[in-house]
Each structure stands twice: as C-alpha cells, then as structure tokens.
Design a protein around this motif. Sequence first.
Motif, PDB file in Angstrom:
ATOM      1  N   ALA A 129     -27.554  15.213   7.007  1.00 28.51           N
ATOM      2  CA  ALA A 129     -27.299  16.604   7.387  1.00 28.51           C
ATOM      3  C   ALA A 129     -28.154  17.561   6.570  1.00 28.51           C
ATOM      4  CB  ALA A 129     -25.815  16.926   7.216  1.00 28.51           C
ATOM      5  N   ASP A 221     -21.193  22.900   9.840  1.00 31.04           N
ATOM      6  CA  ASP A 221     -21.752  23.100  11.180  1.00 31.04           C
ATOM      7  C   ASP A 221     -22.237  24.537  11.366  1.00 31.04           C
ATOM      8  OD1 ASP A 221     -21.249  20.491  11.826  1.00 31.04           O
ATOM      9  OD2 ASP A 221     -19.359  20.897  12.853  1.00 31.04           O
ATOM     10  N   ARG A 222     -21.500  25.500  10.807  1.00 36.83           N
ATOM     11  CA  ARG A 222     -21.903  26.900  10.942  1.00 36.83           C
ATOM     12  C   ARG A 222     -23.237  27.152  10.243  1.00 36.83           C
ATOM     13  NH1 ARG A 222     -21.964  30.951   7.683  1.00 36.83           N
ATOM     14  NH2 ARG A 222     -20.761  29.840   6.088  1.00 36.83           N
ATOM     15  N   ALA A 225     -26.049  25.382  12.114  1.00 35.96           N
ATOM     16  CA  ALA A 225     -26.359  26.078  13.362  1.00 35.96           C
ATOM     17  C   ALA A 225     -27.135  27.362  13.102  1.00 35.96           C
ATOM     18  CB  ALA A 225     -25.066  26.384  14.116  1.00 35.96           C
TER      19      ALA A 225
END
Length: 286
Positions: A129, A221-222, A225
């Motif tokens: 990630a 994830d925020r 993104a």
Amino acid sequence: MGMELHVGVDSEKTVVSAYPLRSRSGRIRRTRVGTLVETSPCAPSGRTLEQRVVFAARVALPLLFVSAVAAAFGFSWWLAAAGSAGLVGYVWRRQARAAQIAAFAVPRDEALPQAERARVLWTAAERTAFDGALASSRRVRATWPALAGMVDPVLADRSLTRALDELATVLGRRQELRRLRADLSGVEVADIPVDSPARAAVIEQAERADALWRETGAAADRILASIETAARAGESFLRERQVAATARYAERTLARVTGTPAAAESGPELADRTEAVIAAYRDLAV
C-alpha cells in the motif's frame, strides 16, 4: 512531522522517518525531491573476496613504495606506514561494504516522542500500500512543472509529504492491529464458561481491534484515494491540454488550406478540468 520525510525501501521492510536513514549493510543512495528524501539500496558490486584482496594489494604496493621513498629522504617511516595502512583499510572496508546486499538499519529512537519515531513496515500488505502511494506521489510531482500558475509547488509538496507521513502512521497501526487480531483469533474460548470475565475480556478486545481495523482501513483508503486522485487529475488535464493544442493546430492548418476563417476558441471543458485539478489538491491538503 518535521521539515523532511525520509523513506527507504529494501527487500525486507519499508522505513519512514523524519530523520536521515542509515544502512545496516551495503550502500545506499539518497534522492531529494522537495521535502521528500527517498533512500534507495545500491546493487552489490559483485566483487568476490579474491578480487577485493587483489585490488587492496594493488593499492598497498604503491603506498609501500612511497613510504620507503619518504623514509629514505628523512621523513618518519612509521607515520607514512600508518597513513598507508589507514588508506588501505579504508579502501578494503569500502570494497567489502559495496559487495554486500544493502539493507536499512532500524532506527533506535525509543527516547524520542511517539510522534517523531520512525515507522517500520514489515508486512506485505502494508508495504504494498505504501509503495503504491509513493509511486503515485512521483506521478503527482511529475505534473507540477506543467501546472505552473495552477498549483503552488511549495504548498503542494508539503501537503503531499504530509499525506505520505500520515499514511505511514496509519499503516503502522494496521500492521500492529493485524498481529493483534491474529493473536486474538487464536485464543480458544469455547471451553471457557460463558460468564467468565476472561472470556468477556477477550471478546471485548477482539471487537475493539476489529473496530480499529475498520477505522484505520478507511483512513488509509482515504489518503491513498486523495493521492491517486491528484495524480490522475493532473495527468488527465495535461493530456487533454495536449489534445486541445493538437486540435487547434489542425483547425488553423485546415483554415489556412481551405481559406475559411478558424472558429473562435473556447475552453469550457478545460476550465472544468482545471477546477478538478484544484479540487484534487484541496482534498489532498485536508
């Protein structure tokens, strides 16, 4: 976070720190882009022990000759010999280190406040990630020269580096939660009485760990993104601007060939894309 963020990725871990990274073995190379300093392992030299011995001998022989000449002219022989030995030792150490596989040392920063300590990612999911976010950040920075006047590179650099720093912190927490959830899932409570305080405590902690797992997942994830959105918005704007320039050139060429006047230029679509780029960077700074 301080003024800089240092990131190092080797074969076993990813290290994110506010301070310069050191190598445990091998050689490393630093590349600075704004407030982000990427430290990369250098490939091993491939020289064997025999080759390093031969190279050190080739360095030592001329130095011995120079030391002998210096002694013949009245200079202190032991001083020349000590200097020669020190130089040969330095060359030998450099050669030996260059032959090693590079790996970063884990920072020993227990005395620092928690917020200033390095984040070390060991698990594959968290490393993947962060590596993806780092690659997206390079794409974001690559668009800045062409976005002059739209994006302040200084503020954008700080926002992007801060986002990477926050992501490393969140992923570090997820790494710990991953291990904790694995430990809690291995606890057998089937043979423990239902009204046992120990069983209730384990279940409660497992629920808290699951809640934090979902919370950190949403936060990661925020951030991911927002970085990806900024990269895509900038790249899309640049591609569309190139296409628009090609279309205008073709229109002017056709007008010249046919003798008809070119239509007036209008760019509402590019204006919309400009707003999208600005909005993407605004989200990145949140």
